[in-house]
Write a protein that holds these residues in place. Structure first.
Motif, PDB file in Angstrom:
ATOM      1  N   MET A 271       0.832  -1.199   0.000  1.00  0.00           N
ATOM      2  CA  MET A 271       0.000   0.000   0.000  1.00  0.00           C
ATOM      3  C   MET A 271       0.871   1.255   0.000  1.00  0.00           C
ATOM      4  SD  MET A 271      -3.120   0.965   2.290  1.00  0.00           S
ATOM      5  CE  MET A 271      -3.200   2.252   3.468  1.00  0.00           C
ATOM      6  N   ILE A 272       0.463   2.211  -0.813  1.00  0.00           N
ATOM      7  CA  ILE A 272       1.209   3.469  -0.928  1.00  0.00           C
ATOM      8  C   ILE A 272       0.333   4.608  -0.432  1.00  0.00           C
ATOM      9  CG2 ILE A 272       2.179   5.132  -2.578  1.00  0.00           C
ATOM     10  CD1 ILE A 272       2.860   2.661  -4.346  1.00  0.00           C
ATOM     11  N   VAL A 273       0.900   5.433   0.429  1.00  0.00           N
ATOM     12  CA  VAL A 273       0.160   6.595   0.930  1.00  0.00           C
ATOM     13  C   VAL A 273       1.001   7.850   0.721  1.00  0.00           C
ATOM     14  CG1 VAL A 273      -0.881   7.685   2.948  1.00  0.00           C
ATOM     15  CG2 VAL A 273      -1.023   5.198   2.674  1.00  0.00           C
TER      16      VAL A 273
ATOM     17  N   ARG B 173      -4.286   1.335  -2.621  1.00  0.00           N
ATOM     18  CA  ARG B 173      -4.392   0.155  -1.757  1.00  0.00           C
ATOM     19  C   ARG B 173      -3.939  -1.110  -2.479  1.00  0.00           C
ATOM     20  NH1 ARG B 173     -10.315   0.404  -0.241  1.00  0.00           N
ATOM     21  NH2 ARG B 173     -10.390   2.037  -1.819  1.00  0.00           N
ATOM     22  N   ASP B 174      -3.673  -2.132  -1.674  1.00  0.00           N
ATOM     23  CA  ASP B 174      -3.279  -3.419  -2.242  1.00  0.00           C
ATOM     24  C   ASP B 174      -4.440  -4.002  -3.037  1.00  0.00           C
ATOM     25  OD1 ASP B 174      -0.827  -3.189  -1.146  1.00  0.00           O
ATOM     26  OD2 ASP B 174      -1.198  -4.512   0.573  1.00  0.00           O
ATOM     27  N   ALA B 175      -4.087  -4.830  -4.027  1.00  0.00           N
ATOM     28  CA  ALA B 175      -5.073  -5.496  -4.878  1.00  0.00           C
ATOM     29  C   ALA B 175      -5.956  -4.496  -5.623  1.00  0.00           C
ATOM     30  CB  ALA B 175      -5.936  -6.470  -4.064  1.00  0.00           C
ATOM     31  N   ARG B 176      -5.403  -3.314  -5.856  1.00  0.00           N
ATOM     32  CA  ARG B 176      -6.116  -2.288  -6.631  1.00  0.00           C
ATOM     33  C   ARG B 176      -5.145  -1.674  -7.622  1.00  0.00           C
ATOM     34  NH1 ARG B 176     -11.529  -1.595  -5.552  1.00  0.00           N
ATOM     35  NH2 ARG B 176     -11.550   0.652  -5.212  1.00  0.00           N
ATOM     36  N   VAL B 177      -5.676  -1.218  -8.751  1.00  0.00           N
ATOM     37  CA  VAL B 177      -4.862  -0.421  -9.668  1.00  0.00           C
ATOM     38  C   VAL B 177      -5.310   1.018  -9.509  1.00  0.00           C
ATOM     39  CG1 VAL B 177      -4.219   0.018 -12.057  1.00  0.00           C
ATOM     40  CG2 VAL B 177      -4.636  -2.324 -11.302  1.00  0.00           C
ATOM     41  N   THR B 178      -4.404   1.875  -9.100  1.00  0.00           N
ATOM     42  CA  THR B 178      -4.731   3.281  -8.907  1.00  0.00           C
ATOM     43  C   THR B 178      -4.089   4.085 -10.022  1.00  0.00           C
ATOM     44  OG1 THR B 178      -4.706   2.890  -6.531  1.00  0.00           O
ATOM     45  CG2 THR B 178      -4.666   5.195  -7.271  1.00  0.00           C
ATOM     46  N   GLY B 179      -4.876   4.892 -10.673  1.00  0.00           N
ATOM     47  CA  GLY B 179      -4.356   5.686 -11.795  1.00  0.00           C
ATOM     48  C   GLY B 179      -4.172   7.138 -11.395  1.00  0.00           C
ATOM     49  N   LEU B 180      -3.021   7.685 -11.766  1.00  0.00           N
ATOM     50  CA  LEU B 180      -2.762   9.104 -11.542  1.00  0.00           C
ATOM     51  C   LEU B 180      -2.956   9.760 -12.904  1.00  0.00           C
ATOM     52  CD1 LEU B 180      -1.837  10.843  -9.152  1.00  0.00           C
ATOM     53  CD2 LEU B 180       0.509  10.502  -9.906  1.00  0.00           C
ATOM     54  N   LEU B 181      -4.055  10.468 -13.061  1.00  0.00           N
ATOM     55  CA  LEU B 181      -4.407  11.001 -14.371  1.00  0.00           C
ATOM     56  C   LEU B 181      -4.274  12.513 -14.361  1.00  0.00           C
ATOM     57  CD1 LEU B 181      -5.757  10.421 -17.170  1.00  0.00           C
ATOM     58  CD2 LEU B 181      -7.963  10.704 -16.045  1.00  0.00           C
ATOM     59  N   GLY B 182      -3.723  13.051 -15.445  1.00  0.00           N
ATOM     60  CA  GLY B 182      -3.610  14.506 -15.512  1.00  0.00           C
ATOM     61  C   GLY B 182      -2.935  14.903 -16.801  1.00  0.00           C
TER      62      GLY B 182
ATOM     63  N   ASN C 116       4.630  -3.452  -4.021  1.00  0.00           N
ATOM     64  CA  ASN C 116       4.058  -2.245  -4.642  1.00  0.00           C
ATOM     65  C   ASN C 116       4.783  -1.917  -5.939  1.00  0.00           C
ATOM     66  OD1 ASN C 116       2.447  -1.341  -2.088  1.00  0.00           O
ATOM     67  ND2 ASN C 116       4.526  -1.745  -1.379  1.00  0.00           N
ATOM     68  N   LEU C 117       4.024  -1.463  -6.927  1.00  0.00           N
ATOM     69  CA  LEU C 117       4.611  -1.181  -8.229  1.00  0.00           C
ATOM     70  C   LEU C 117       4.205   0.215  -8.695  1.00  0.00           C
ATOM     71  CD1 LEU C 117       6.272  -2.471 -10.525  1.00  0.00           C
ATOM     72  CD2 LEU C 117       4.119  -3.245 -11.508  1.00  0.00           C
TER      73      LEU C 117
ATOM     74  N   ASP D 192      -4.526  -8.886  -9.349  1.00  0.00           N
ATOM     75  CA  ASP D 192      -5.248 -10.058  -8.863  1.00  0.00           C
ATOM     76  C   ASP D 192      -4.399 -10.879  -7.904  1.00  0.00           C
ATOM     77  OD1 ASP D 192      -7.263  -9.156 -10.402  1.00  0.00           O
ATOM     78  OD2 ASP D 192      -6.915 -10.548 -12.077  1.00  0.00           O
ATOM     79  N   ALA D 193      -3.045 -10.747  -8.051  1.00  0.00           N
ATOM     80  CA  ALA D 193      -2.165 -11.463  -7.126  1.00  0.00           C
ATOM     81  C   ALA D 193      -2.002 -10.689  -5.820  1.00  0.00           C
ATOM     82  CB  ALA D 193      -0.815 -11.704  -7.782  1.00  0.00           C
ATOM     83  N   GLY D 194      -2.701  -9.542  -5.692  1.00  0.00           N
ATOM     84  CA  GLY D 194      -2.692  -8.814  -4.418  1.00  0.00           C
ATOM     85  C   GLY D 194      -1.729  -7.645  -4.352  1.00  0.00           C
ATOM     86  N   HIS D 195      -1.102  -7.321  -5.497  1.00  0.00           N
ATOM     87  CA  HIS D 195      -0.148  -6.209  -5.473  1.00  0.00           C
ATOM     88  C   HIS D 195      -0.859  -4.866  -5.556  1.00  0.00           C
ATOM     89  CE1 HIS D 195       3.520  -8.587  -5.879  1.00  0.00           C
ATOM     90  NE2 HIS D 195       2.808  -9.392  -6.670  1.00  0.00           N
ATOM     91  N   CYS D 196      -0.144  -3.858  -5.087  1.00  0.00           N
ATOM     92  CA  CYS D 196      -0.629  -2.485  -5.221  1.00  0.00           C
ATOM     93  C   CYS D 196       0.056  -1.876  -6.439  1.00  0.00           C
ATOM     94  CB  CYS D 196      -0.270  -1.717  -3.944  1.00  0.00           C
ATOM     95  SG  CYS D 196      -0.210   0.065  -4.152  1.00  0.00           S
ATOM     96  N   VAL D 197      -0.746  -1.393  -7.393  1.00  0.00           N
ATOM     97  CA  VAL D 197      -0.155  -0.799  -8.601  1.00  0.00           C
ATOM     98  C   VAL D 197      -0.603   0.656  -8.710  1.00  0.00           C
ATOM     99  CG1 VAL D 197       0.069  -0.942 -11.107  1.00  0.00           C
ATOM    100  CG2 VAL D 197      -0.233  -3.042  -9.782  1.00  0.00           C
TER     101      VAL D 197
END
Lengths: 243, 392
Positions: free
Chosen positions: A1-3, A25-34, A153-154, A180-185
């Protein structure tokens, strides 16, 4: 998890990042869009320790990158913007170099490289020198390199830049598999379709600030047109006045 | 420590596959100097030898007026040719390189000679033509010898001792050793050695800094959980290792080439046997850290491969400046100069080539100070790589 908590960074006259907070969060893909120049790359550089923040802090699995860089960065795999690999080394040697710098070695490392070869379909590339690799092939090796120490985390900074349709598709599939393997991207892009196709969470930044966040559905629901593009434009318009 | 070794070994491997590095570290750097040096020295020596062995060619205008002089010149081995024309024609002939030296015997020569007055002979030569300098000296000596002989006969004919005309006898005693005579040439040797050493690490330094940044591989490297000073030190040591390799090859090449240069025939001795070569290598070795760290520092400010190339080529000249200075002003070996990197090494190499054993104090002072400066420069480089701006 990255905060990221209240990050701020100024270069001489330019305030590149004013106030960026987010949670990936883990097991989620979070996009930084801009849009270009919004401060995405600077934000990510603050996260992976290439730059030091003026304000705020970046936490990787609860570890402060500024205070415990070794421990925090060991849990982070990074693919910077336009990352290059060593053309005179083979793909395997490129991966081995980073593996060793992460403290791996011997048979464990070689096994991990073989694993990544399968995961990213590198097979034939591993024993070849990287000199003649295509853009897509180079990216695959750089991505494998970011994963060589099996980080939880990636971080990917504009990973699809310069990739053809097929390579983009492969990358998307890989990111989903990692999630799906539980990583935070956490990955950044200025291409909206890119983000909408892949992300569970979207954080929109403009002028160094977070101007909107939520799941794609939440963002779509907030605007009249009902499309993500409308949401994006609306968020940017809103930021234009204050920025 | 482990990270440092990993970076060091990777740079060694990567650069061993780089044609530019190999060319500069294994061929151009180490072999260029010795070949140039050997060829130059051989040519100079051979030209001198050829001139001395060949008969002196003299063109003489108006020889009928001075038959005895011509007979003397021919007896002394000169090959005399007739020259038709006056002084102006002689000057033109020398200027156009149709003749090296022309003697013009004026019409009143015989008359003045018989009257016992100083009889003039004009010698036309081009002082700017260095290839004629031996001939010029030989001609002068012959004419003076003839004059001295005639003077002696005249005094004897008048019943006077010829010794009267020789109030002072000059006897020059040359105290220079053959090795010291070779020194002018050898001043260049350490210049070549320093140059070759730096050349060996030039492309490694560019590649590991500006090159890595330009390829986009520096940023991912700096996101690893590894202290930046380990990365910088690994890179500097890799460049230093290539410099040491180039130095070793260079000194070996000099030892081999100088075997084929017959310095002894020119009255010069030079000792560059295996022992001396090894000593030169040892004396120079601490310098590689200074060279590599200096290049890393300068490269950290450059934005691209090409910019680094231009700047580092300029940096290569810096350590050769003290040597040029020392050669031009014939600086003698002094304790107070030993601490200056490259100058200390130059002075020590000079004394090794002269066949001397340098004092232990000088060797320690040079090595100690050069290493200390190298470590300080490395620390500066490490600080520069810790800056945020390093990513460009």
């Amino acid at each position: 998890m990255i905060v990221l908590e209240h990050l701020g960074k100024r270069f001489d006259a330019v305030e590149a990042v004013r106030e960026v907070s987010l949670e990936a969060r883990d097991a989620r893909v979070t996009g930084l869009l801009g849009p270009n120049g919004a401060g995405k790359s600077t934000t990510l550089r603050l996260l992976y320790g290439a730059l030091r923040p003026d304000r705020g802090r970046a936490l990787v699995d609860g570890l402060d990158v500024a205070r415990e860089p070794a421990a925090a960065l060991a849990r982070l795999g990074v693919l910077p913007h336009n990352a290059g690999i060593y053309p005179l080394l083979t793909a395997r040697e490129n991966l081995r170099y980073y593996g060793r710098l992460h403290g791996l070695g011997g048979a464990t490392l070689e096994r991990r490289i073989d694993e990544l070869g399968e995961l990213l379909d590198l097979g034939a590339l591993l024993p070849r020198r990287a000199k003649g690799f295509s853009q897509g092939e180079r990216l695959k090796v750089a991505l494998a390199r970011a994963l060589v120490h099996s980080p939880q985390n990636l971080v990917l900074d504009e990973p699809t830049n310069g990739l053809d349709v097929l390579a983009t598709r492969n990358l998307r599939e890989l990111v989903r598999r990692l999630r799906d393997a539980g990583h935070c991207v956490l990955f950044s892009s200025h291409v909206m379709q890119e983000v909408s196709a892949l992300c569970d969470e979207i954080v929109i930044v403009a002028h160094g600030r977070v101007v909107a966040r939520g799941t794609p559905d939440e963002l779509r629901a907030g605007v009249a047109g009902g499309s993500l593009e409308d949401a994006f434009v609306a968020a940017l318009d809103g930021a234009g006045g204050s920025g | 420590m482990r990270a440092l070794a990993t970076v060091f070994l990777k740079e060694l491997l990567e650069n061993a596959r780089d044609r530019r590095t190999l060319l500069s570290a294994l061929i151009i750097g180490p072999l260029g100097g010795p070949l140039l040096f050997g060829t130059m020295v051989n040519l100079t020596l051979e030209r001198g030898r050829e001139r001395a062995d060949q008969p002196l060619e003299l063109s003489v205008a108006g020889r009928a007026a001075a038959p005895n002089l011509v007979a003397y010149l021919e007896r002394e081995g000169a090959r005399v040719r007739d020259f038709a024309g006056d002084g102006a024609a002689a000057a033109a002939a020398v200027r156009d390189k149709r003749a090296r030296i022309v003697l013009v015997v004026p019409g009143d020569y015989g008359e003045r000679f018989r009257a016992g007055e100083p009889a003039r002979i004009e010698v036309y030569t081009d002082a700017a033509d260095t290839s004629a300098s031996t001939d010029r000296a030989r001609t002068g000596a012959l004419l003076r010898g003839y004059g001295a002989q005639v003077a002696m006969w005249r005094l004897e004919a008048r019943g006077l001792s010829p010794l009267l005309a020789q109030p002072v006898v000059v006897d020059e005693v040359d105290v220079s050793t053959p090795a010291a005579r070779a020194l002018a040439l050898l001043g260049m040797l350490s210049y070549f050695i320093v140059f070759a050493t730096l050349m060996g690490g030039l492309y490694v330094s560019i590649d590991t800094t500006a090159g890595e940044r330009e390829r986009g591989s520096l940023e991912p490297l700096l996101t690893l959980p590894v202290p930046r000073r380990s990365i910088v030190l690994g890179k500097i040591l890799a460049a230093a290792a290539y410099m040491a390799l180039s130095l070793l090859l260079n000194v070996t090449a000099f030892a081999v080439v100088l075997r084929f240069v017959r310095l002894d025939t020119a009255g010069m001795a030079l000792s560059l046997g295996a022992g001396t070569a090894l000593a030169i290598f040892a004396v120079m070795l601490p310098f590689v850290l200074v060279g590599a760290a200096l290049m890393a520092i300068v490269a950290s400010f450059t934005r691209s491969y090409r910019e680094a190339q231009s700047w580092l080529a300029a940096v290569m000249l810096v350590p050769t400046l003290p040597i040029m200075f020392a050669s031009v002003f014939q600086v003698a070996s002094r304790t107070g100069l030993m601490w200056v990197p490259s100058l200390g090494q130059h002075l020590l190499i000079q004394s090794l080539l002269r066949g001397e054993v340098p004092s232990a104090l000088h060797v320690l002072l040079s090595a100690g100070s050069t290493l200390a400066i190298g470590v300080a420069l490395t620390a500066i480089a490490a600080r520069l790589y810790a800056r945020e701006k390093i990513l460009g």
